[in-house]
Scaffold this motif. Structure first.
Motif, PDB file in Angstrom:
ATOM      1  N   ASP A  27       0.868  -1.176   0.000  1.00  0.00           N
ATOM      2  CA  ASP A  27       0.000   0.000   0.000  1.00  0.00           C
ATOM      3  C   ASP A  27       0.907   1.228   0.000  1.00  0.00           C
ATOM      4  OD1 ASP A  27      -2.645   1.435   0.625  1.00  0.00           O
ATOM      5  OD2 ASP A  27      -1.343   2.060   2.296  1.00  0.00           O
ATOM      6  N   LEU A  28       0.678   2.150  -0.901  1.00  0.00           N
ATOM      7  CA  LEU A  28       1.558   3.306  -1.065  1.00  0.00           C
ATOM      8  C   LEU A  28       1.683   4.140   0.209  1.00  0.00           C
ATOM      9  CD1 LEU A  28       3.366   4.807  -3.022  1.00  0.00           C
ATOM     10  CD2 LEU A  28       1.375   6.108  -3.772  1.00  0.00           C
ATOM     11  N   ASP A  29       0.555   4.458   0.842  1.00  0.00           N
ATOM     12  CA  ASP A  29       0.602   5.275   2.068  1.00  0.00           C
ATOM     13  C   ASP A  29       1.318   4.549   3.200  1.00  0.00           C
ATOM     14  OD1 ASP A  29      -0.720   7.484   0.950  1.00  0.00           O
ATOM     15  OD2 ASP A  29      -2.680   6.580   1.351  1.00  0.00           O
ATOM     16  N   GLU A  30       0.986   3.279   3.372  1.00  0.00           N
ATOM     17  CA  GLU A  30       1.642   2.482   4.413  1.00  0.00           C
ATOM     18  C   GLU A  30       3.122   2.318   4.088  1.00  0.00           C
ATOM     19  OE1 GLU A  30       1.891   0.380   8.007  1.00  0.00           O
ATOM     20  OE2 GLU A  30       0.303   1.648   7.216  1.00  0.00           O
ATOM     21  N   GLY A  31       3.433   2.127   2.817  1.00  0.00           N
ATOM     22  CA  GLY A  31       4.822   1.986   2.406  1.00  0.00           C
ATOM     23  C   GLY A  31       5.642   3.218   2.716  1.00  0.00           C
ATOM     24  N   LEU A  32       5.063   4.389   2.506  1.00  0.00           N
ATOM     25  CA  LEU A  32       5.769   5.629   2.807  1.00  0.00           C
ATOM     26  C   LEU A  32       6.057   5.740   4.300  1.00  0.00           C
ATOM     27  CD1 LEU A  32       6.964   8.255   1.785  1.00  0.00           C
ATOM     28  CD2 LEU A  32       4.705   9.299   2.000  1.00  0.00           C
ATOM     29  N   LYS A  33       5.078   5.370   5.135  1.00  0.00           N
ATOM     30  CA  LYS A  33       5.275   5.402   6.595  1.00  0.00           C
ATOM     31  C   LYS A  33       6.380   4.433   7.010  1.00  0.00           C
ATOM     32  CE  LYS A  33       0.494   6.598   7.659  1.00  0.00           C
ATOM     33  NZ  LYS A  33      -0.767   6.102   8.198  1.00  0.00           N
ATOM     34  N   LYS A  34       6.329   3.226   6.433  1.00  0.00           N
ATOM     35  CA  LYS A  34       7.340   2.224   6.789  1.00  0.00           C
ATOM     36  C   LYS A  34       8.726   2.635   6.281  1.00  0.00           C
ATOM     37  CE  LYS A  34       4.317  -1.783   7.248  1.00  0.00           C
ATOM     38  NZ  LYS A  34       4.556  -2.051   8.653  1.00  0.00           N
ATOM     39  N   PHE A  35       8.776   3.245   5.104  1.00  0.00           N
ATOM     40  CA  PHE A  35      10.045   3.721   4.570  1.00  0.00           C
ATOM     41  C   PHE A  35      10.653   4.773   5.501  1.00  0.00           C
ATOM     42  CE2 PHE A  35      12.524   6.566   1.764  1.00  0.00           C
ATOM     43  CZ  PHE A  35      13.474   5.659   1.317  1.00  0.00           C
ATOM     44  N   GLU A  36       9.826   5.711   5.946  1.00  0.00           N
ATOM     45  CA  GLU A  36      10.301   6.749   6.862  1.00  0.00           C
ATOM     46  C   GLU A  36      10.801   6.137   8.167  1.00  0.00           C
ATOM     47  OE1 GLU A  36       8.894  10.975   8.862  1.00  0.00           O
ATOM     48  OE2 GLU A  36       7.367   9.668   7.990  1.00  0.00           O
ATOM     49  N   ARG A  37      10.039   5.196   8.707  1.00  0.00           N
ATOM     50  CA  ARG A  37      10.439   4.526   9.951  1.00  0.00           C
ATOM     51  C   ARG A  37      11.743   3.754   9.726  1.00  0.00           C
ATOM     52  NH1 ARG A  37      11.114   4.615  15.217  1.00  0.00           N
ATOM     53  NH2 ARG A  37      10.953   2.578  16.159  1.00  0.00           N
ATOM     54  N   GLY A  38      11.858   3.121   8.575  1.00  0.00           N
ATOM     55  CA  GLY A  38      13.077   2.385   8.260  1.00  0.00           C
ATOM     56  C   GLY A  38      14.296   3.287   8.230  1.00  0.00           C
ATOM     57  N   LEU A  39      14.140   4.473   7.653  1.00  0.00           N
ATOM     58  CA  LEU A  39      15.250   5.429   7.632  1.00  0.00           C
ATOM     59  C   LEU A  39      15.627   5.861   9.046  1.00  0.00           C
ATOM     60  CD1 LEU A  39      14.327   7.668   4.572  1.00  0.00           C
ATOM     61  CD2 LEU A  39      16.116   5.933   4.705  1.00  0.00           C
ATOM     62  N   GLU A  40      14.616   6.084   9.895  1.00  0.00           N
ATOM     63  CA  GLU A  40      14.887   6.448  11.292  1.00  0.00           C
ATOM     64  C   GLU A  40      15.662   5.334  11.997  1.00  0.00           C
ATOM     65  OE1 GLU A  40      10.997   7.076  12.931  1.00  0.00           O
ATOM     66  OE2 GLU A  40      10.740   9.025  11.976  1.00  0.00           O
ATOM     67  N   LEU A  41      15.212   4.106  11.790  1.00  0.00           N
ATOM     68  CA  LEU A  41      15.863   2.967  12.433  1.00  0.00           C
ATOM     69  C   LEU A  41      17.284   2.771  11.911  1.00  0.00           C
ATOM     70  CD1 LEU A  41      12.834   0.536  12.360  1.00  0.00           C
ATOM     71  CD2 LEU A  41      13.846   1.554  14.416  1.00  0.00           C
ATOM     72  N   ALA A  42      17.468   2.922  10.602  1.00  0.00           N
ATOM     73  CA  ALA A  42      18.802   2.782  10.013  1.00  0.00           C
ATOM     74  C   ALA A  42      19.747   3.833  10.594  1.00  0.00           C
ATOM     75  CB  ALA A  42      18.726   2.897   8.496  1.00  0.00           C
ATOM     76  N   GLN A  43      19.262   5.063  10.763  1.00  0.00           N
ATOM     77  CA  GLN A  43      20.082   6.125  11.341  1.00  0.00           C
ATOM     78  C   GLN A  43      20.450   5.799  12.785  1.00  0.00           C
ATOM     79  OE1 GLN A  43      21.509   8.710   9.826  1.00  0.00           O
ATOM     80  NE2 GLN A  43      22.505   9.212  11.734  1.00  0.00           N
ATOM     81  N   LEU A  44      19.488   5.282  13.533  1.00  0.00           N
ATOM     82  CA  LEU A  44      19.741   4.900  14.928  1.00  0.00           C
ATOM     83  C   LEU A  44      20.812   3.810  14.986  1.00  0.00           C
ATOM     84  CD1 LEU A  44      17.164   4.517  17.685  1.00  0.00           C
ATOM     85  CD2 LEU A  44      18.808   2.699  17.344  1.00  0.00           C
ATOM     86  N   CYS A  45      20.686   2.790  14.121  1.00  0.00           N
ATOM     87  CA  CYS A  45      21.661   1.704  14.100  1.00  0.00           C
ATOM     88  C   CYS A  45      23.040   2.225  13.699  1.00  0.00           C
ATOM     89  CB  CYS A  45      21.213   0.601  13.142  1.00  0.00           C
ATOM     90  SG  CYS A  45      19.797  -0.356  13.734  1.00  0.00           S
ATOM     91  N   LYS A  46      23.084   3.095  12.709  1.00  0.00           N
ATOM     92  CA  LYS A  46      24.348   3.662  12.254  1.00  0.00           C
ATOM     93  C   LYS A  46      25.030   4.454  13.376  1.00  0.00           C
ATOM     94  CE  LYS A  46      26.171   6.706   8.660  1.00  0.00           C
ATOM     95  NZ  LYS A  46      25.836   7.550   7.507  1.00  0.00           N
TER      96      LYS A  46
END
Length: 70
Positions: A27-46
């Protein structure tokens, strides 16, 4: 205020998000939310990995790179 996840929690959530994207039924809207969350998580891990790297370098200096003559 939300508790900051541990590295293991962030990495596990990131894996879950990746698996969701791999299903192909997105789902495009859900995908955008998950993409944003993924970027946040990737930054935290980095950031956490950078902290650990600094600590490892400090420990290696303190203990002479761990190389000792036997």
């Amino acid at each position: 205020m939300t508790k900051k996840p541990t590295f293991a929690e962030a990495f596990a959530e990131l894996e879950t998000i990746t698996e969701w994207f791999e299903t192909g039924d997105i789902d495009l809207d859900e995908g955008l939310k998950k993409f944003e969350r993924g970027l946040e998580l990737a930054q935290l891990c980095k950031a956490k990995l950078a902290e650990v790297e600094v600590k490892v370098v400090e420990l290696k200096k303190k203990f002479g790179d761990g190389e000792q003559d036997e």
